[in-house]
Design a protein around this motif. Structure first.
Motif, mmCIF file in Angstrom:
data_model
loop_
_atom_site.group_PDB
_atom_site.id
_atom_site.type_symbol
_atom_site.label_atom_id
_atom_site.label_comp_id
_atom_site.label_asym_id
_atom_site.label_seq_id
_atom_site.Cartn_x
_atom_site.Cartn_y
_atom_site.Cartn_z
ATOM 1 N N ASP A 195 41.186 3.448 28.363
ATOM 2 C CA ASP A 195 41.693 3.067 27.042
ATOM 3 C C ASP A 195 40.535 2.738 26.101
ATOM 4 N N TYR A 196 39.535 2.047 26.619
ATOM 5 C CA TYR A 196 38.375 1.707 25.798
ATOM 6 C C TYR A 196 37.603 2.965 25.408
ATOM 7 N N ILE A 197 37.470 3.888 26.336
ATOM 8 C CA ILE A 197 36.787 5.151 26.028
ATOM 9 C C ILE A 197 37.517 5.885 24.908
ATOM 10 N N ARG A 198 38.827 5.948 24.976
ATOM 11 C CA ARG A 198 39.594 6.626 23.914
ATOM 12 C C ARG A 198 39.329 5.978 22.557
ATOM 13 N N ALA A 251 34.988 12.282 32.990
ATOM 14 C CA ALA A 251 34.285 13.341 32.266
ATOM 15 C C ALA A 251 35.273 14.282 31.575
ATOM 16 N N VAL A 252 36.352 14.600 32.246
ATOM 17 C CA VAL A 252 37.391 15.448 31.640
ATOM 18 C C VAL A 252 37.988 14.759 30.418
ATOM 19 N N LEU A 253 38.250 13.462 30.524
ATOM 20 C CA LEU A 253 38.793 12.712 29.389
ATOM 21 C C LEU A 253 37.837 12.761 28.202
ATOM 22 N N ILE A 254 36.562 12.482 28.434
ATOM 23 C CA ILE A 254 35.604 12.476 27.326
ATOM 24 C C ILE A 254 35.496 13.854 26.703
#
Length: 444
Positions: A195-198, A251-254
């Motif tokens: 969530d923080y990465i998003r 990594a896929v999310l980023i």
């Protein structure tokens, strides 16, 4: 304690006219301005991209508009780096409000979904000022270690409040690292982290108006600082499937959020992968991981003795060279670029800026020579980031320790003696080596 976010959020709209304007002299946002991977090298603006860089974990803190910030210092430090030929800065884009001893405060976040806008604006200002100087950033998004909260804090938030401190005599090594490795098995902890990465990768810079994901100043998003599958083989080896899944899924999310920017692990290499080459290969062969990172710490790893640098430096340098060579082999095997993104060495005696750096300078020459040799020979080693930038920062206390409430941030994090590894603005011989190396890279 976290800052009063209600107060911070009320101040978000109160940006100055300068902050609202686009940044003059900032890098182009065209596709060529993004750092990309080209075989075992990098490219930017249509040309090979290799660099000398540094680590400045605290950049967002001094870039903040909070009482702990010092934007004047931020611009002075960036000017010094630019004058030394430094092109890349690795910095913290996270920090978790933590009960752990020596964890940095204030932090970017607590367990809630409301994040510290003052620190995020500090990151905005840092990236905008870096763009003015045509620098690139590597931004890491959590930490395996305790000094910025990190994975142990995510576990604390989600496991009923359990945690252990690093260097606790009641929990000697590798207890901290083995406990911390539970992070990769915790769906709830990873969800909070994702969530923080998003929020961060999806953020729009309040200074430039450019989405982070569209900003070529950001060379790479990094999963964490020095992630490890565990501290011992007994814990780490069974945990490898969870560890690899975390690397892949993050990594896929980023990449889904920022497809034009690179993704890296933040790994130490073999030391962060149970000393197993197969682990390093598997971790960095994931397609969404764009390049290999390694860190090299001769003193921390007992390759040298700081009470006898004269007698142990040569043997330590041989181990450093071997560590580099082993990772060059791995990088060639997976056909990806390699960066030595942390390398540190103590001053000859003590922590004061007046202490000499004879053996540190020898060590820097070794690292720089390895980068130059690799680039000349078409090898995978493309750049380095020394640890770390102290600049004009100075320890405020006779015990050389960081005390709660200090704002004189140094490259040495709060759990370490202030002045141990960092490079001061007065370190003339070390900075001369950096400038010479930068000039050599420009000519390659």
């Amino acid at each position: 304690m976290m800052l009063d976010r209600r107060h911070l959020l009320m101040g978000v709209a109160a940006l100055t006219a300068t902050a609202c304007a686009s940044v003059p002299g900032s890098a182009s946002t065209g596709s060529d301005a993004f750092v990309s991977v080209d075989g075992m090298g990098f490219r930017r603006n249509g040309a090979p991209y290799h660099y000398v860089g540094t680590n400045m974990w605290y950049a967002a803190w001094i870039g903040s508009d909070g009482a702990f910030g010092d934007r004047g210092r931020l611009t002075r430090e960036l000017d010094r780096m630019q004058a030394a030929g430094i092109k890349n800065i690795r910095l913290a884009g996270s920090g978790e409000d933590s009960p752990l001893t020596n964890s940095v405060k204030p932090a970017f976040r607590d367990h809630s979904a409301e994040y510290n806008e003052s620190l995020l604006k500090g990151l905005d200002v840092t990236l905008a000022e870096m763009a003015r100087r045509d620098m690139t950033a590597v931004v890491y998004l959590t930490n395996f270690w305790e000094w910025s909260g990190g994975m142990m804090t995510y576990l604390y938030w989600t496991n009923g409040g359990q945690y252990i401190n690093m260097n606790d005599p009641a929990h000697p090594w590798p207890a901290f690292a083995d406990f911390n490795a539970q992070f990769y098995q915790s769906g709830e902890a990873i969800r909070l982290y994702h969530d923080y990465i998003r929020a961060v990768v999806g953020r729009t810079n309040t200074v430039t108006g450019v989405r982070y994901a569209d900003d070529p100043t950001i060379m790479s998003w990094q999963l964490a600082n020095e992630p490890r599958p565990g501290g011992s083989a007994a814990v780490g080896e069974p945990n490898l499937p969870n560890f690899y899944a975390w690397v892949r899924d993050t990594a896929v999310l980023i990449k889904s959020l920022a497809p034009r920017q690179l993704v890296s692990t933040g790994s130490e290499g073999l030391k962060g992968c149970l000393e197993q080459a197969a682990c390093v290969v598997a971790e960095h062969s994931i397609p969404q991981i764009d390049y290999l990172t390694i860190h090299i710490w001769p003193l921390n790893w007992s390759w040298v003795d700081d009470d006898d640098l004269a007698g142990t430096a040569a043997a330590g340098e041989a181990q450093v060279q071997d560590y580099i060579d082993r990772h060059l082999t791995i990088a060639r095997q997976i056909a990806k670029p390699l960066v030595i993104e942390e390398f540190g060495y103590p001053r000859d005696v003590g922590y004061a800026p007046s202490a000499t750096t004879v053996y540190r300078d020898r060590y820097y020459r070794l690292i720089f020579a390895a980068v130059e040799k690799s680039i000349r020979e078409g090898g995978p080693l493309q750049g380095s980031n020394f640890w770390a930038w102290n600049g004009e920062g100075r320890a405020r206390h006779a015990d050389w320790r960081f005390h709660s409430g200090d704002t004189a941030f140094l490259g040495d994090p709060p759990h370490e003696p202030q002045g141990w590894y960092g490079v001061f603005d007065s370190d003339a011989t070390t900075l001369a080596l950096v400038r010479q190396h930068a000039a050599t890279l420009t000519g390659l």
